[in-house]
Design a protein around this motif. Structure first.
Motif, PDB file in Angstrom:
ATOM      1  N   ASP A  13     -50.045  66.215 112.674  1.00 44.31           N
ATOM      2  CA  ASP A  13     -51.229  65.493 113.143  1.00 44.31           C
ATOM      3  C   ASP A  13     -50.877  64.058 113.540  1.00 44.31           C
ATOM      4  OD1 ASP A  13     -52.724  67.744 112.608  1.00 44.31           O
ATOM      5  OD2 ASP A  13     -53.520  66.997 110.696  1.00 44.31           O
ATOM      6  N   GLU A  14     -50.051  63.405 112.727  1.00 41.66           N
ATOM      7  CA  GLU A  14     -49.694  62.009 112.986  1.00 41.66           C
ATOM      8  C   GLU A  14     -48.801  61.875 114.218  1.00 41.66           C
ATOM      9  OE1 GLU A  14     -50.652  59.113 111.447  1.00 41.66           O
ATOM     10  OE2 GLU A  14     -52.123  60.427 110.479  1.00 41.66           O
ATOM     11  N   LEU A  15     -47.985  62.884 114.475  1.00 36.24           N
ATOM     12  CA  LEU A  15     -47.127  62.839 115.663  1.00 36.24           C
ATOM     13  C   LEU A  15     -47.940  62.978 116.940  1.00 36.24           C
ATOM     14  CD1 LEU A  15     -44.089  65.006 114.480  1.00 36.24           C
ATOM     15  CD2 LEU A  15     -44.112  62.536 114.880  1.00 36.24           C
ATOM     16  N   ALA A 167     -43.729  57.706 106.123  1.00 33.58           N
ATOM     17  CA  ALA A 167     -42.292  57.411 106.143  1.00 33.58           C
ATOM     18  C   ALA A 167     -41.539  58.372 107.054  1.00 33.58           C
ATOM     19  CB  ALA A 167     -41.731  57.470 104.724  1.00 33.58           C
ATOM     20  N   ILE A 168     -41.880  59.647 106.979  1.00 39.77           N
ATOM     21  CA  ILE A 168     -41.186  60.645 107.797  1.00 39.77           C
ATOM     22  C   ILE A 168     -41.575  60.516 109.263  1.00 39.77           C
ATOM     23  CG2 ILE A 168     -40.989  63.132 108.241  1.00 39.77           C
ATOM     24  CD1 ILE A 168     -41.155  63.509 105.158  1.00 39.77           C
ATOM     25  N   LEU A 172     -39.122  59.966 112.492  1.00 38.84           N
ATOM     26  CA  LEU A 172     -39.118  60.872 113.637  1.00 38.84           C
ATOM     27  C   LEU A 172     -39.343  60.127 114.949  1.00 38.84           C
ATOM     28  CD1 LEU A 172     -41.187  63.824 112.116  1.00 38.84           C
ATOM     29  CD2 LEU A 172     -38.787  63.918 112.803  1.00 38.84           C
ATOM     30  N   LEU A 173     -40.122  59.069 114.906  1.00 36.96           N
ATOM     31  CA  LEU A 173     -40.424  58.314 116.123  1.00 36.96           C
ATOM     32  C   LEU A 173     -39.366  57.263 116.444  1.00 36.96           C
ATOM     33  CD1 LEU A 173     -44.288  57.809 115.731  1.00 36.96           C
ATOM     34  CD2 LEU A 173     -43.072  59.500 117.135  1.00 36.96           C
ATOM     35  N   ASN A 174     -38.497  56.997 115.493  1.00 37.86           N
ATOM     36  CA  ASN A 174     -37.419  56.037 115.731  1.00 37.86           C
ATOM     37  C   ASN A 174     -36.302  56.711 116.509  1.00 37.86           C
ATOM     38  OD1 ASN A 174     -35.700  53.708 115.433  1.00 37.86           O
ATOM     39  ND2 ASN A 174     -34.596  54.877 113.864  1.00 37.86           N
ATOM     40  N   ARG A 175     -35.978  56.173 117.667  1.00 36.93           N
ATOM     41  CA  ARG A 175     -34.978  56.800 118.537  1.00 36.93           C
ATOM     42  C   ARG A 175     -33.565  56.272 118.286  1.00 36.93           C
ATOM     43  NH1 ARG A 175     -37.993  60.994 119.292  1.00 36.93           N
ATOM     44  NH2 ARG A 175     -39.950  60.552 120.386  1.00 36.93           N
ATOM     45  N   ASP A 176     -33.461  55.180 117.563  1.00 33.84           N
ATOM     46  CA  ASP A 176     -32.151  54.576 117.323  1.00 33.84           C
ATOM     47  C   ASP A 176     -31.796  54.727 115.847  1.00 33.84           C
ATOM     48  OD1 ASP A 176     -29.846  53.141 117.161  1.00 33.84           O
ATOM     49  OD2 ASP A 176     -30.663  51.261 117.939  1.00 33.84           O
ATOM     50  N   PHE A 178     -29.169  54.122 114.309  1.00 33.87           N
ATOM     51  CA  PHE A 178     -28.259  53.110 113.778  1.00 33.87           C
ATOM     52  C   PHE A 178     -28.860  51.703 113.847  1.00 33.87           C
ATOM     53  CE2 PHE A 178     -25.755  56.644 115.459  1.00 33.87           C
ATOM     54  CZ  PHE A 178     -25.076  57.027 114.315  1.00 33.87           C
ATOM     55  N   ASN A 179     -30.173  51.633 113.987  1.00 34.37           N
ATOM     56  CA  ASN A 179     -30.864  50.347 114.056  1.00 34.37           C
ATOM     57  C   ASN A 179     -31.040  49.797 112.637  1.00 34.37           C
ATOM     58  OD1 ASN A 179     -32.736  48.246 114.243  1.00 34.37           O
ATOM     59  ND2 ASN A 179     -33.805  49.195 115.970  1.00 34.37           N
ATOM     60  N   VAL A 180     -30.235  48.813 112.280  1.00 35.54           N
ATOM     61  CA  VAL A 180     -30.267  48.252 110.927  1.00 35.54           C
ATOM     62  C   VAL A 180     -31.613  47.601 110.641  1.00 35.54           C
ATOM     63  CG1 VAL A 180     -29.209  46.578 109.366  1.00 35.54           C
ATOM     64  CG2 VAL A 180     -27.779  47.905 110.928  1.00 35.54           C
ATOM     65  N   ASP A 181     -32.183  46.970 111.651  1.00 40.17           N
ATOM     66  CA  ASP A 181     -33.473  46.314 111.470  1.00 40.17           C
ATOM     67  C   ASP A 181     -34.558  47.335 111.130  1.00 40.17           C
ATOM     68  OD1 ASP A 181     -35.180  43.927 111.604  1.00 40.17           O
ATOM     69  OD2 ASP A 181     -36.044  44.871 113.392  1.00 40.17           O
ATOM     70  N   PHE A 182     -34.516  48.498 111.781  1.00 46.02           N
ATOM     71  CA  PHE A 182     -35.478  49.554 111.475  1.00 46.02           C
ATOM     72  C   PHE A 182     -35.332  50.017 110.033  1.00 46.02           C
ATOM     73  CE2 PHE A 182     -36.218  54.060 110.789  1.00 46.02           C
ATOM     74  CZ  PHE A 182     -37.565  54.162 111.110  1.00 46.02           C
ATOM     75  N   GLU A 183     -34.090  50.235 109.613  1.00 42.84           N
ATOM     76  CA  GLU A 183     -33.842  50.716 108.251  1.00 42.84           C
ATOM     77  C   GLU A 183     -34.388  49.739 107.220  1.00 42.84           C
ATOM     78  OE1 GLU A 183     -32.699  53.563 107.165  1.00 42.84           O
ATOM     79  OE2 GLU A 183     -32.443  54.332 109.195  1.00 42.84           O
ATOM     80  N   SER A 184     -34.183  48.461 107.459  1.00 45.74           N
ATOM     81  CA  SER A 184     -34.669  47.441 106.538  1.00 45.74           C
ATOM     82  C   SER A 184     -36.192  47.439 106.467  1.00 45.74           C
ATOM     83  CB  SER A 184     -34.158  46.066 106.978  1.00 45.74           C
ATOM     84  OG  SER A 184     -34.676  45.056 106.146  1.00 45.74           O
ATOM     85  N   LYS A 185     -36.838  47.516 107.618  1.00 46.95           N
ATOM     86  CA  LYS A 185     -38.302  47.514 107.660  1.00 46.95           C
ATOM     87  C   LYS A 185     -38.865  48.809 107.071  1.00 46.95           C
ATOM     88  CE  LYS A 185     -38.815  44.339 111.550  1.00 46.95           C
ATOM     89  NZ  LYS A 185     -39.254  44.177 112.960  1.00 46.95           N
ATOM     90  N   TRP A 186     -38.167  49.923 107.325  1.00 45.76           N
ATOM     91  CA  TRP A 186     -38.619  51.210 106.769  1.00 45.76           C
ATOM     92  C   TRP A 186     -38.581  51.170 105.251  1.00 45.76           C
ATOM     93  CZ3 TRP A 186     -36.527  55.057 103.673  1.00 45.76           C
ATOM     94  CH2 TRP A 186     -37.185  56.299 103.686  1.00 45.76           C
TER      95      TRP A 186
END
Length: 214
Positions: A13-15, A167-168, A172-176, A178-186
């Motif tokens: 549903d969220e996707l 969280a999931i 799923l919507l993150n395309r990168d 290896f994005n360190v900034d994304f990992e930190s924010k997640w």
């Protein structure tokens, strides 16, 4: 408590875009189950860090005279609490956690255990080496139950289901990948939301007079 199938439906549903997650869709049911299990590992670490009862268990180790180390909890335990115990008559006798490296420098001894330690193999050891049969209770934080089927119940009593979904979906919507900034924010998002849930539980338990643990 929700089943995995419900969480899979919520993620679909969220996707958006009319996605229905099935065994052949992208993402598939199997992929979502894998992601739930990976997310559980992260959640378990946070719950252990904040000593939450959502992942706290009490294991039992029955000692054998002359045997110091035991693998009973090795596959389930993330980290133990600071104090274990055994019953002697009507009393709880504490056994205190000690660093494994410190144990190595203590003289060989055999008696009722006073310390316990964790080995590199995640075994629980006792010092002195037990000289008898003791039924030891070891409180610990669990690594998190894995799910394998849509019919399984969600981990952590279902208390973190909404955080699993968000969280999931974010992953799923993150395309990168290896994005360190994304990992930190997640991780920040996950931690803040888990802490919010723990605080609500603490407030409820405080009102009931049962706030020994979050």
């Amino acid at each position: 408590m929700s089943q995995v199938s419900t969480i899979i439906q919520y993620i679909g549903d969220e996707l958006g875009q009319g996605i229905t997650i099935t065994s052949t869709s992208r993402p598939s049911t199997a992929e979502i189950i894998r992601r739930i299990n990976r997310t559980t590992k992260t959640f378990a670490k946070i719950l252990a860090q904040y000593q939450s009862d959502l992942s706290r268990e009490e294991g039992t180790i029955t000692t054998v005279s002359g045997t110091a180390e035991y693998a009973d909890l090795a596959s389930d335990m993330l980290t133990p609490d600071d104090t274990a115990y055994y019953i002697d008559g009507d009393s709880k006798v504490p056994i205190y956690k000690k660093n494994y490296q410190e144990i190595l420098y203590l003289p060989t001894d055999s008696a009722a255990p006073y310390y316990f330690y964790v080995t590199k193999n995640n075994h629980i050891g006792f010092y002195p080496t037990p000289d008898d049969t003791y039924t030891v209770k070891v409180p610990y934080w669990h690594i998190g139950e894995e799910v394998s089927s849509e019919n399984d119940d969600m981990p952590f009593k279902g208390m973190l289901d909404d955080i699993y979904v968000e969280a999931i979906v974010r992953r799923l919507l993150n395309r990168d990948e290896f994005n360190v900034d994304f990992e930190s924010k997640w991780l920040q998002f996950v931690t803040m939301n888990i802490l919010s849930t723990l605080n609500l539980r603490r407030d409820n338990l405080t009102q009931l007079g049962k706030n020994d643990y979050l």
